[in-house]
Design a protein around this motif. Structure first.
Motif, PDB file in Angstrom:
ATOM      1  N   ARG A 103       0.830  -1.215   0.000  1.00 50.08           N
ATOM      2  CA  ARG A 103       0.000   0.000   0.000  1.00 50.08           C
ATOM      3  C   ARG A 103       0.861   1.260   0.000  1.00 50.08           C
ATOM      4  NH1 ARG A 103      -2.866  -3.071   3.727  1.00 50.08           N
ATOM      5  NH2 ARG A 103      -2.043  -1.905   5.506  1.00 50.08           N
ATOM      6  N   GLU A 104       1.877   1.256   0.841  1.00 56.49           N
ATOM      7  CA  GLU A 104       2.759   2.422   0.932  1.00 56.49           C
ATOM      8  C   GLU A 104       3.425   2.706  -0.421  1.00 56.49           C
ATOM      9  OE1 GLU A 104       6.408   3.271   3.789  1.00 56.49           O
ATOM     10  OE2 GLU A 104       4.773   2.259   4.848  1.00 56.49           O
ATOM     11  N   PHE A 107       0.664   3.893  -3.132  1.00 52.03           N
ATOM     12  CA  PHE A 107       0.189   5.262  -2.993  1.00 52.03           C
ATOM     13  C   PHE A 107       1.309   6.287  -3.132  1.00 52.03           C
ATOM     14  CE2 PHE A 107      -3.541   3.040  -1.308  1.00 52.03           C
ATOM     15  CZ  PHE A 107      -4.499   3.625  -2.124  1.00 52.03           C
ATOM     16  N   SER A 108       2.548   5.904  -2.864  1.00 50.53           N
ATOM     17  CA  SER A 108       3.641   6.850  -3.110  1.00 50.53           C
ATOM     18  C   SER A 108       3.829   7.057  -4.610  1.00 50.53           C
ATOM     19  CB  SER A 108       4.939   6.398  -2.442  1.00 50.53           C
ATOM     20  OG  SER A 108       5.511   5.303  -3.107  1.00 50.53           O
ATOM     21  N   LEU A 110       1.371   6.735  -6.901  1.00 49.19           N
ATOM     22  CA  LEU A 110       0.230   7.541  -7.348  1.00 49.19           C
ATOM     23  C   LEU A 110       0.397   9.002  -6.929  1.00 49.19           C
ATOM     24  CD1 LEU A 110      -2.983   5.357  -6.914  1.00 49.19           C
ATOM     25  CD2 LEU A 110      -1.317   5.416  -8.773  1.00 49.19           C
ATOM     26  N   SER A 111       0.932   9.237  -5.741  1.00 51.23           N
ATOM     27  CA  SER A 111       1.170  10.618  -5.303  1.00 51.23           C
ATOM     28  C   SER A 111       2.149  11.318  -6.234  1.00 51.23           C
ATOM     29  CB  SER A 111       1.719  10.645  -3.873  1.00 51.23           C
ATOM     30  OG  SER A 111       0.727  10.246  -2.979  1.00 51.23           O
ATOM     31  N   ILE A 149      -6.285  -1.669  -0.806  1.00 52.33           N
ATOM     32  CA  ILE A 149      -5.949  -0.683  -1.836  1.00 52.33           C
ATOM     33  C   ILE A 149      -7.187  -0.293  -2.627  1.00 52.33           C
ATOM     34  CG2 ILE A 149      -4.707  -0.333  -4.008  1.00 52.33           C
ATOM     35  CD1 ILE A 149      -2.333  -1.755  -2.798  1.00 52.33           C
ATOM     36  N   LEU A 153      -8.305   3.566  -2.659  1.00 59.82           N
ATOM     37  CA  LEU A 153      -8.261   4.324  -3.902  1.00 59.82           C
ATOM     38  C   LEU A 153      -9.650   4.848  -4.250  1.00 59.82           C
ATOM     39  CD1 LEU A 153      -6.717   5.399  -6.348  1.00 59.82           C
ATOM     40  CD2 LEU A 153      -7.177   3.217  -7.487  1.00 59.82           C
ATOM     41  N   ASP A 156     -10.527   7.815  -2.312  1.00 62.11           N
ATOM     42  CA  ASP A 156      -9.645   8.968  -2.502  1.00 62.11           C
ATOM     43  C   ASP A 156      -9.901   9.749  -3.793  1.00 62.11           C
ATOM     44  OD1 ASP A 156      -7.494  10.534  -1.507  1.00 62.11           O
ATOM     45  OD2 ASP A 156      -6.138   9.567  -2.935  1.00 62.11           O
TER      46      ASP A 156
END
Length: 168
Positions: A103-104, A107-108, A110-111, A149, A153, A156
């Motif tokens: 997950r970390e 999302f890093s 995607l960020s 996830i 997602l 978000d």
């Protein structure tokens, strides 16, 4: 798969398709293939150097992004005291502990992608999920992503659309 998601979005003005699936060759669109995270970083650096020229970045697909981030998840785990000598797939860690790093990493990435344009569109695939409700079996569709996830997602993003073809 193959309902026309990428084709529909290729018509957006001033958009760039980040093709993680190698499926955009037939499209007349601005697109770039992303085979690994190093490719993504090089592409992103160029976009930022050009002062973010695209109105839309289209990620085709988040499912492939998830497949691609496993080495990053391993690196994140290796940076911990528990995981410094671990070799292998973090999803094999006891009690699902490795999914935190998946997950970390996910999302890093995607960020980072979200720094490349004001609007990012994520394409994904669905998988069927069979449930029992009131003694009857029902079919639900959910994003084809791992564990939490998919719900994280979905929670978000600003909007979710479903594209399908009749008879499929």
């Amino acid at each position: 798969p193959k309902v026309g998601k990428t084709s529909a979005l290729a018509a957006l003005d001033n958009s760039l398709i980040l093709d993680f699936e190698n499926g955009s060759d037939f499209l007349d669109a601005v697109k770039v293939k992303v085979n690994n995270l190093e490719d993504l970083r090089k592409i992103g650096d160029e976009i930022l150097k050009q002062n973010k020229p695209y109105k839309y970045i289209i990620v085709d697909t988040v499912t492939k992004v998830e497949d691609m981030i496993k080495p990053l998840a391993l690196k994140l785990y290796n940076n911990t005291s528990m995981g410094k000598s671990f070799v292998g797939d973090v999803t094999t860690l006891a009690n699902g502990a490795g999914y935190l790093y998946i997950r970390e990493a996910f999302f890093s990435v995607l960020s980072y992608i979200e720094t490349l344009a004001d609007r990012v569109i994520y394409l994904g695939h669905l998988k069927a999920k069979f449930l029992e409700k009131n003694g009857k079996e029902v079919t639900a569709a959910e994003l084809d992503l791992t564990g939490k996830i998919k719900s994280m997602l979905s929670a978000d993003v600003d909007a979710i659309g479903l594209l399908y073809r009749e008879g499929r």
